[in-house]
Motif scaffolding. Structure first.
Motif, PDB file in Angstrom:
ATOM      1  N   UNK A   1      -6.336   7.658   6.182  1.00 17.65           N
ATOM      2  CA  UNK A   1      -7.062   6.481   6.224  1.00 17.65           C
ATOM      3  C   UNK A   1      -6.122   5.171   6.168  1.00 17.65           C
ATOM      4  N   UNK A   2      -6.253   4.286   7.014  1.00 13.68           N
ATOM      5  CA  UNK A   2      -5.995   2.825   6.802  1.00 13.68           C
ATOM      6  C   UNK A   2      -6.744   1.764   7.400  1.00 13.68           C
TER       7      UNK A   2
ATOM      8  N   UNK B   1      -2.781  -7.669   9.520  1.00 17.50           N
ATOM      9  CA  UNK B   1      -2.113  -7.114   8.500  1.00 17.50           C
ATOM     10  C   UNK B   1      -2.852  -5.723   8.299  1.00 17.50           C
ATOM     11  N   UNK B   2      -1.939  -4.590   8.266  1.00 20.12           N
ATOM     12  CA  UNK B   2      -2.364  -3.026   7.967  1.00 20.12           C
ATOM     13  C   UNK B   2      -1.621  -2.616   6.827  1.00 20.12           C
ATOM     14  N   UNK B   3      -2.689  -1.761   6.105  1.00 16.46           N
ATOM     15  CA  UNK B   3      -2.202  -1.135   4.970  1.00 16.46           C
ATOM     16  C   UNK B   3      -2.569   0.389   5.169  1.00 16.46           C
ATOM     17  N   UNK B   4      -1.482   1.355   4.979  1.00 19.92           N
ATOM     18  CA  UNK B   4      -2.009   2.873   5.086  1.00 19.92           C
ATOM     19  C   UNK B   4      -2.497   3.188   3.566  1.00 19.92           C
ATOM     20  N   UNK B   5      -3.499   3.641   3.487  1.00 20.36           N
ATOM     21  CA  UNK B   5      -4.297   3.692   2.109  1.00 20.36           C
ATOM     22  C   UNK B   5      -4.077   5.186   1.624  1.00 20.36           C
ATOM     23  N   UNK B   6      -4.691   6.118   2.332  1.00 17.61           N
ATOM     24  CA  UNK B   6      -5.026   7.305   1.816  1.00 17.61           C
ATOM     25  C   UNK B   6      -4.712   8.587   2.613  1.00 17.61           C
TER      26      UNK B   6
END
Length: 176
Positions: free
Chosen positions: A51-52, A59-64
């Motif tokens: 999940x991201x 702005x994008x973050x790779x989370x889990x």
């Protein structure tokens, strides 16, 4: 804080694809906290799923990713549900069958890069599947469906917090 539920679901999670599901946040002000709540889905091979999140400014973050926990997990039906939050209990890993709605810390990156960004606009949850189904093999069908999710956003709206009321003493009647 305000919770924004997704409305563009259900969405199919196919092999070797990334799907995007969006919510429109209407609260204005800089972000002070972000979390993903009640991600509900089914999938035959969670070790393939990650999940991201992307903010309105891109702005994008790779989370889990379940694969980060080093064991094979699966839903066994449409009952996988979890939340992702920077303030979840440290060291808590999702169970083999993540169907209890538990809250877990991001396994890859924090939500912190979103702090201070504008909150208003379209936020995007990305769900990636990086594996192939093996219908005749051990893994079987490793596709699934995203059934629901919500974004919780807290903002600094510039207003001072409500003051704590000052208690008013109650007079004690004099003895007669």
């Amino acid at each position: 804080c305000t919770v924004y539920p997704s409305s563009d679901i259900p969405r199919r999670i196919e092999d070797l694809t990334t799907l995007a599901s969006t919510v429109n946040a209407t609260a204005s002000g800089p972000v002070t906290w972000v979390g993903l709540k009640d991600i509900t889905f089914e999938h035959g091979g969670l070790s393939n799923v990650s999940f991201g999140l992307a903010a309105p400014d891109g702005a994008q973050v790779d989370l889990f990713a379940f694969d980060d926990y080093g064991f094979y997990t699966w839903c066994g039906g449409s009952n996988c549900q979890l939340s992702i939050d920077d303030w979840a209990t440290e060291g808590l890993a999702p169970p083999q069958f993540p169907n209890d709605g538990g809250t877990f810390r991001p396994s890859r990156n924090s939500f912190a890069p979103f702090n201070g960004k504008a909150s208003s606009g379209v936020w995007t949850l990305y769900v990636s599947d990086d594996g192939l189904s093996d219908p005749g093999g051990d893994a079987g069908d490793t596709t699934g469906d995203l059934l629901g999710w919500s974004l919780e956003v807290c903002v600094d709206n510039g207003a001072d917090p409500d003051p704590t009321p000052t208690p008013t003493p109650t007079p004690t009647p004099a003895p007669r």
